[in-house]
Design a protein around this motif. Sequence first.
Motif, PDB file in Angstrom:
ATOM      1  N   MET A   1       0.837  -1.204   0.000  1.00 22.61           N
ATOM      2  CA  MET A   1       0.000   0.000   0.000  1.00 22.61           C
ATOM      3  C   MET A   1       0.872   1.253   0.000  1.00 22.61           C
ATOM      4  SD  MET A   1      -3.292  -0.229  -0.260  1.00 22.61           S
ATOM      5  CE  MET A   1      -4.129   1.114   0.608  1.00 22.61           C
ATOM      6  N   GLU A   2       2.016   1.194   0.716  1.00 25.17           N
ATOM      7  CA  GLU A   2       2.908   2.365   0.735  1.00 25.17           C
ATOM      8  C   GLU A   2       3.452   2.634  -0.653  1.00 25.17           C
ATOM      9  OE1 GLU A   2       3.480   4.524   3.176  1.00 25.17           O
ATOM     10  OE2 GLU A   2       1.992   3.408   4.357  1.00 25.17           O
ATOM     11  N   LEU A   3       3.838   1.558  -1.365  1.00 27.88           N
ATOM     12  CA  LEU A   3       4.313   1.719  -2.744  1.00 27.88           C
ATOM     13  C   LEU A   3       3.210   2.320  -3.606  1.00 27.88           C
ATOM     14  CD1 LEU A   3       6.177   1.184  -5.228  1.00 27.88           C
ATOM     15  CD2 LEU A   3       5.108  -1.072  -5.378  1.00 27.88           C
ATOM     16  N   LEU A   4       2.002   1.783  -3.490  1.00 30.08           N
ATOM     17  CA  LEU A   4       0.899   2.262  -4.325  1.00 30.08           C
ATOM     18  C   LEU A   4       0.606   3.740  -4.051  1.00 30.08           C
ATOM     19  CD1 LEU A   4      -1.507  -0.825  -4.093  1.00 30.08           C
ATOM     20  CD2 LEU A   4       0.054  -0.224  -5.953  1.00 30.08           C
ATOM     21  N   HIS A   5       0.665   4.146  -2.787  1.00 24.12           N
ATOM     22  CA  HIS A   5       0.412   5.547  -2.444  1.00 24.12           C
ATOM     23  C   HIS A   5       1.496   6.470  -3.004  1.00 24.12           C
ATOM     24  CE1 HIS A   5      -3.251   5.541  -0.146  1.00 24.12           C
ATOM     25  NE2 HIS A   5      -2.841   4.521   0.573  1.00 24.12           N
ATOM     26  N   SER A   6       2.685   5.924  -3.265  1.00 21.13           N
ATOM     27  CA  SER A   6       3.733   6.779  -3.842  1.00 21.13           C
ATOM     28  C   SER A   6       3.516   6.964  -5.339  1.00 21.13           C
ATOM     29  CB  SER A   6       5.114   6.158  -3.591  1.00 21.13           C
ATOM     30  OG  SER A   6       5.337   5.049  -4.445  1.00 21.13           O
ATOM     31  N   LEU A   7       2.760   6.042  -5.955  1.00 21.52           N
ATOM     32  CA  LEU A   7       2.536   6.110  -7.401  1.00 21.52           C
ATOM     33  C   LEU A   7       1.213   6.766  -7.768  1.00 21.52           C
ATOM     34  CD1 LEU A   7       3.679   2.472  -8.324  1.00 21.52           C
ATOM     35  CD2 LEU A   7       4.966   4.576  -8.717  1.00 21.52           C
ATOM     36  N   PHE A   8       0.229   6.689  -6.870  1.00 17.84           N
ATOM     37  CA  PHE A   8      -1.112   7.154  -7.177  1.00 17.84           C
ATOM     38  C   PHE A   8      -1.575   8.185  -6.152  1.00 17.84           C
ATOM     39  CE2 PHE A   8      -2.099   4.237 -10.556  1.00 17.84           C
ATOM     40  CZ  PHE A   8      -1.291   3.135 -10.302  1.00 17.84           C
ATOM     41  N   ARG A   9      -2.339   9.165  -6.636  1.00 17.28           N
ATOM     42  CA  ARG A   9      -2.861  10.198  -5.730  1.00 17.28           C
ATOM     43  C   ARG A   9      -3.880   9.606  -4.761  1.00 17.28           C
ATOM     44  NH1 ARG A   9      -6.067  15.139  -5.684  1.00 17.28           N
ATOM     45  NH2 ARG A   9      -7.489  14.406  -7.290  1.00 17.28           N
ATOM     46  N   VAL A  10      -4.676   8.667  -5.229  1.00 16.42           N
ATOM     47  CA  VAL A  10      -5.690   8.014  -4.402  1.00 16.42           C
ATOM     48  C   VAL A  10      -5.602   6.515  -4.653  1.00 16.42           C
ATOM     49  CG1 VAL A  10      -8.163   7.724  -3.975  1.00 16.42           C
ATOM     50  CG2 VAL A  10      -7.265   9.991  -4.491  1.00 16.42           C
ATOM     51  N   VAL A  11      -5.680   5.733  -3.593  1.00 18.05           N
ATOM     52  CA  VAL A  11      -5.754   4.276  -3.721  1.00 18.05           C
ATOM     53  C   VAL A  11      -6.992   3.814  -2.954  1.00 18.05           C
ATOM     54  CG1 VAL A  11      -4.649   2.053  -3.287  1.00 18.05           C
ATOM     55  CG2 VAL A  11      -3.248   4.065  -3.858  1.00 18.05           C
ATOM     56  N   VAL A  12      -7.922   3.170  -3.657  1.00 16.18           N
ATOM     57  CA  VAL A  12      -9.121   2.631  -3.026  1.00 16.18           C
ATOM     58  C   VAL A  12      -8.982   1.116  -2.997  1.00 16.18           C
ATOM     59  CG1 VAL A  12     -11.632   2.387  -3.185  1.00 16.18           C
ATOM     60  CG2 VAL A  12     -10.537   4.551  -3.857  1.00 16.18           C
ATOM     61  N   ALA A  13      -9.094   0.532  -1.821  1.00 19.35           N
ATOM     62  CA  ALA A  13      -8.886  -0.917  -1.691  1.00 19.35           C
ATOM     63  C   ALA A  13      -9.776  -1.452  -0.581  1.00 19.35           C
ATOM     64  CB  ALA A  13      -7.425  -1.213  -1.384  1.00 19.35           C
ATOM     65  N   PRO A  14     -10.106  -2.735  -0.626  1.00 16.88           N
ATOM     66  CA  PRO A  14     -10.878  -3.325   0.465  1.00 16.88           C
ATOM     67  C   PRO A  14     -10.089  -3.243   1.764  1.00 16.88           C
ATOM     68  CG  PRO A  14     -10.738  -4.828  -1.401  1.00 16.88           C
ATOM     69  CD  PRO A  14      -9.783  -3.712  -1.663  1.00 16.88           C
ATOM     70  N   ASP A  15     -10.833  -3.072   2.850  1.00 18.00           N
ATOM     71  CA  ASP A  15     -10.196  -3.045   4.168  1.00 18.00           C
ATOM     72  C   ASP A  15     -11.309  -3.162   5.190  1.00 18.00           C
ATOM     73  OD1 ASP A  15      -7.331  -1.125   5.374  1.00 18.00           O
ATOM     74  OD2 ASP A  15      -8.362  -2.868   6.227  1.00 18.00           O
ATOM     75  N   GLU A  16     -10.925  -3.326   6.441  1.00 17.25           N
ATOM     76  CA  GLU A  16     -11.934  -3.441   7.495  1.00 17.25           C
ATOM     77  C   GLU A  16     -12.776  -2.176   7.531  1.00 17.25           C
ATOM     78  OE1 GLU A  16     -10.275  -4.408  11.262  1.00 17.25           O
ATOM     79  OE2 GLU A  16     -12.150  -4.026  12.314  1.00 17.25           O
ATOM     80  N   GLY A  17     -14.078  -2.345   7.471  1.00 20.12           N
ATOM     81  CA  GLY A  17     -14.986  -1.201   7.531  1.00 20.12           C
ATOM     82  C   GLY A  17     -15.275  -0.551   6.196  1.00 20.12           C
ATOM     83  N   VAL A  18     -14.549  -0.963   5.135  1.00 21.37           N
ATOM     84  CA  VAL A  18     -14.772  -0.363   3.816  1.00 21.37           C
ATOM     85  C   VAL A  18     -15.896  -1.117   3.103  1.00 21.37           C
ATOM     86  CG1 VAL A  18     -13.778   0.040   1.535  1.00 21.37           C
ATOM     87  CG2 VAL A  18     -12.398   0.440   3.582  1.00 21.37           C
ATOM     88  N   SER A  19     -16.862  -0.372   2.609  1.00 21.30           N
ATOM     89  CA  SER A  19     -17.921  -0.957   1.787  1.00 21.30           C
ATOM     90  C   SER A  19     -17.614  -0.621   0.336  1.00 21.30           C
ATOM     91  CB  SER A  19     -19.277  -0.366   2.181  1.00 21.30           C
ATOM     92  OG  SER A  19     -20.268  -0.665   1.208  1.00 21.30           O
ATOM     93  N   LEU A  20     -17.603  -1.601  -0.540  1.00 18.57           N
ATOM     94  CA  LEU A  20     -17.348  -1.371  -1.962  1.00 18.57           C
ATOM     95  C   LEU A  20     -18.407  -2.095  -2.790  1.00 18.57           C
ATOM     96  CD1 LEU A  20     -13.470  -1.819  -2.445  1.00 18.57           C
ATOM     97  CD2 LEU A  20     -14.768   0.290  -2.657  1.00 18.57           C
ATOM     98  N   LEU A  21     -18.828  -1.449  -3.883  1.00 16.24           N
ATOM     99  CA  LEU A  21     -19.689  -2.146  -4.840  1.00 16.24           C
ATOM    100  C   LEU A  21     -18.915  -3.324  -5.419  1.00 16.24           C
ATOM    101  CD1 LEU A  21     -21.284   0.734  -6.984  1.00 16.24           C
ATOM    102  CD2 LEU A  21     -22.382  -0.582  -5.163  1.00 16.24           C
ATOM    103  N   LYS A  22     -19.670  -4.294  -5.917  1.00 17.07           N
ATOM    104  CA  LYS A  22     -19.011  -5.464  -6.508  1.00 17.07           C
ATOM    105  C   LYS A  22     -19.580  -5.751  -7.890  1.00 17.07           C
ATOM    106  CE  LYS A  22     -18.017  -7.749  -2.103  1.00 17.07           C
ATOM    107  NZ  LYS A  22     -18.286  -6.540  -1.317  1.00 17.07           N
ATOM    108  N   GLY A  23     -18.827  -6.547  -8.642  1.00 13.35           N
ATOM    109  CA  GLY A  23     -19.318  -7.131  -9.882  1.00 13.35           C
ATOM    110  C   GLY A  23     -19.910  -6.148 -10.870  1.00 13.35           C
TER     111      GLY A  23
END
Lengths: 260, 95
Positions: free
Chosen positions: A76-98
């Motif tokens: 995640m640290e690498l991804l944050h250095s490459l992208f302004r925003v990183v959205v990923a599953p995590d505890e408490g995160v609700s994401l649409l699927k499929g």
Amino acid sequence: MTEPLFELRPNEGRIPFSGASTTLKTTEDVRTAFQQRRGRWIAPDIGDLDLLRAANEPKDTWHRLLVLDRPSRGRMELLHSLFRVVVAPDEGVSLLKGDELRDVLEAEFPEDYFIGGIIDREDERLVLFRGNLEHLLVPLPWLVTNTATSAPDYADFEVTDSGQTLRFGRFEVATDTVLYEFDPHARRRMKERQLEQDDSLGASIRRLRLTKGLSQGDFPGVDPKTISRIERGEIDKPHENTLKALADSLGVAMSDLGTY
Amino acid sequence: MAFNLVLSRLWAAQGWKVKIRDKERTEPPHVSIIRGRSTWRLGLRGGQLLDSTPSPSEVPGSLLEEIRGQFTELRSRWDEMYPHNPVSSDKATHD
């Protein structure tokens, strides 16, 4: 114009997540994509992120990434250095699927939908992820007006209806009412779509007042009869002091009073 | 609590939903017709669709008639959920 949607897909055997995306198969494809000023990226599988290993940290990035598998903390640290925003599953995160997620990402205005979010109870904020992978922050107290007949259950939060509804237990919030309040660009688009609308200052103030759940008697220093006359258009150029009092009570800038 | 209108099996099977959520754009009073990524707002005062997009022609006429047939209940629900902006009010009236 919708930004490009890049899909990391080193494994050609995997079916693309989105038919509307540009597939990135090699590190050279990744370098070329990063040369564009901005873009949305998606990595459906955790292995797709291997393509980013050789990526150099750009000086200024407007690229945003959606990962559908939870990456490790280090990654995640690498991804944050490459992208302004990183959205990923995590505890408490609700994401649409499929299909719902795919539909939003491929929409003409993906920013008009939410693909997910998380509740920050410590700071009393709802952090929402828009279809263009930008954040939108909403104060939790805003969700509940003084006329609400039920209360949200923050322990049971979900984005539903293809990103058009926020559900907190049995309490539901329309996405468009969030955008109408917090995004002036979205508000302008919604106003342009409305078939019959009074665009006068008085009508805008009335809509804003009702959105806030306020009555005409809720404005200190302003006679309710004056507010009624303004809303009916009988006073089309209210005194500046009156407008300031209205704006202060409604929680908006004076210049925004006519934009609702 | 959000109110979900029970639709006939025909429309429900096709993924149509009709609801009044706890927090909607308050003015004008309306119900939200949802299918997939699209939402249409149907005004509770005049019974007309309120927006030019998504295209009103995409909502089947018979579905609209079914919803309008439930307007008494829908208006009552709206007034219960939004007592500060009941269906019967408009800009010509005081609060």
